[in-house]
Design a protein around this motif. Structure first.
Motif, PDB file in Angstrom:
ATOM      1  N   UNK A  73       0.988  -1.110   0.131  1.00  0.00           N
ATOM      2  CA  UNK A  73       0.010   0.004  -0.035  1.00  0.00           C
ATOM      3  C   UNK A  73       0.907   1.101  -0.004  1.00  0.00           C
ATOM      4  N   UNK A  74       1.947   1.187   0.796  1.00  0.00           N
ATOM      5  CA  UNK A  74       2.774   2.324   0.964  1.00  0.00           C
ATOM      6  C   UNK A  74       3.513   2.674  -0.269  1.00  0.00           C
ATOM      7  N   UNK A  75       3.850   1.648  -0.922  1.00  0.00           N
ATOM      8  CA  UNK A  75       4.805   1.732  -2.121  1.00  0.00           C
ATOM      9  C   UNK A  75       4.122   2.345  -3.242  1.00  0.00           C
ATOM     10  N   UNK A  76       2.717   1.681  -3.547  1.00  0.00           N
ATOM     11  CA  UNK A  76       1.924   2.076  -4.408  1.00  0.00           C
ATOM     12  C   UNK A  76       1.409   3.576  -4.355  1.00  0.00           C
ATOM     13  N   UNK A  77       1.352   3.884  -3.088  1.00  0.00           N
ATOM     14  CA  UNK A  77       0.835   5.428  -2.919  1.00  0.00           C
ATOM     15  C   UNK A  77       2.088   6.113  -3.187  1.00  0.00           C
ATOM     16  N   UNK A  78       3.210   5.711  -2.664  1.00  0.00           N
ATOM     17  CA  UNK A  78       4.423   6.729  -3.115  1.00  0.00           C
ATOM     18  C   UNK A  78       4.736   6.798  -4.674  1.00  0.00           C
ATOM     19  N   UNK A  79       4.518   5.470  -5.268  1.00  0.00           N
ATOM     20  CA  UNK A  79       4.799   5.564  -6.703  1.00  0.00           C
ATOM     21  C   UNK A  79       3.649   6.683  -7.574  1.00  0.00           C
ATOM     22  N   UNK A  96      -4.859   8.517  -6.485  1.00  0.00           N
ATOM     23  CA  UNK A  96      -4.768   8.379  -5.167  1.00  0.00           C
ATOM     24  C   UNK A  96      -6.191   8.059  -4.291  1.00  0.00           C
ATOM     25  N   UNK A  97      -7.219   8.919  -4.884  1.00  0.00           N
ATOM     26  CA  UNK A  97      -8.333   8.718  -4.109  1.00  0.00           C
ATOM     27  C   UNK A  97      -8.969   7.311  -4.597  1.00  0.00           C
TER      28      UNK A  97
END
Length: 256
Positions: A73-79, A96-97
């Motif tokens: 989840x964190x890596x996807x948001x950061x990408x 992101x939403x």
């Protein structure tokens, strides 16, 4: 008012399996590369397919524990955040939403009253600006190698020095932050964001930038390959000389 149009699916089971099992795609990267590509293709609705498949680890793999799912989840948001540097903030907002809508509550980002694991708020309010800018400069020089000076001078001399200033800010505060995605993984995000936009001059620099960050030629080509497959599944193609406009590329997509 007409109902929103339902678009054809891009992320088919066979495409998901191709990406997840590609032997040359670097480990733990396929899902955020795919999500980035879908963001730039303006298909945030398809991100949930990738994200849910990544969380479930596919049918042929062992289930993931909480910490592994949180990392995804964190890596996807950061990408998606880093993709905004070359693909635009509006698409990142929508992506992101859309991602938040399908992210279990226990995997969602912390509220504003808690520090993000990226530490960007600390960079803005607590770190001397010159230190953050120097970090960005160091990252820029690593990506572009011996041509870094020429590339920055070109932007400074573009007709307004503000283009160079924008680049320095993006590299300082967005791209050089490697708390979640390291340098070479950041290059994969940029490759995934540039291919759908048909911008070979910039893509060439970041293909080499991934190499400068430590990726092998085979890994870079594999990342390019899965991005191309997603784009083609979305309907992109090489345009003919007689095409006035269209959904595709005006020339062969750059590679190594």
């Amino acid at each position: 008012m007409a109902a929103p149009r339902t678009l054809p699916s891009i992320m088919t089971p066979s495409l998901l399996k191709y990406m997840q099992t590609h032997p040359q795609v670097p480990e733990h990267t396929w899902y955020f590369i795919a999500a980035t590509t879908l963001t730039i293709l303006n298909r945030p609705d398809e991100i949930q397919v990738v994200f849910n498949h990544a969380l479930s680890n596919g049918q042929d793999h062992l289930p993931l524990d909480y910490h592994q799912q949180l990392l995804i989840a964190r890596r996807t948001r950061e990408a998606l955040l880093k993709a905004s540097s070359v693909g635009g903030v509006p698409k990142t907002i929508n992506a992101l939403l859309a991602l938040k809508n399908v992210t279990p509550v226990h995997l969602q980002a912390d509220g504003f009253d808690q520090q993000s694991p990226t530490g960007r708020r600390f960079d803005i309010y607590e770190v001397t600006p010159s230190k953050v800018l120097q970090r960005g400069q160091n990252f820029f020089e690593k990506v572009y190698g011996k041509i870094a000076g020429r590339v920055m001078r070109q932007m400074d001399a573009s007709g307004t020095e503000d283009l160079g200033l924008i680049a320095r800010l993006m590299y300082a505060h967005i791209l050089s932050n490697t708390s979640i995605l390291n340098g070479v993984e950041t290059s994969y995000v940029l490759i995934a964001a540039l291919i759908p936009q048909d911008v070979n001059p910039q893509l060439k620099g970041h293909l080499r930038g991934a190499q400068n960050g430590g990726a092998t030629v085979e890994e870079v080509r594999a990342v390019r390959s899965i991005v191309m497959r997603i784009c083609e599944s979305a309907g992109m193609r090489k345009l003919e000389e007689t095409d006035v406009a269209g959904w595709g590329w005006r020339e062969d997509v750059a590679t190594l």
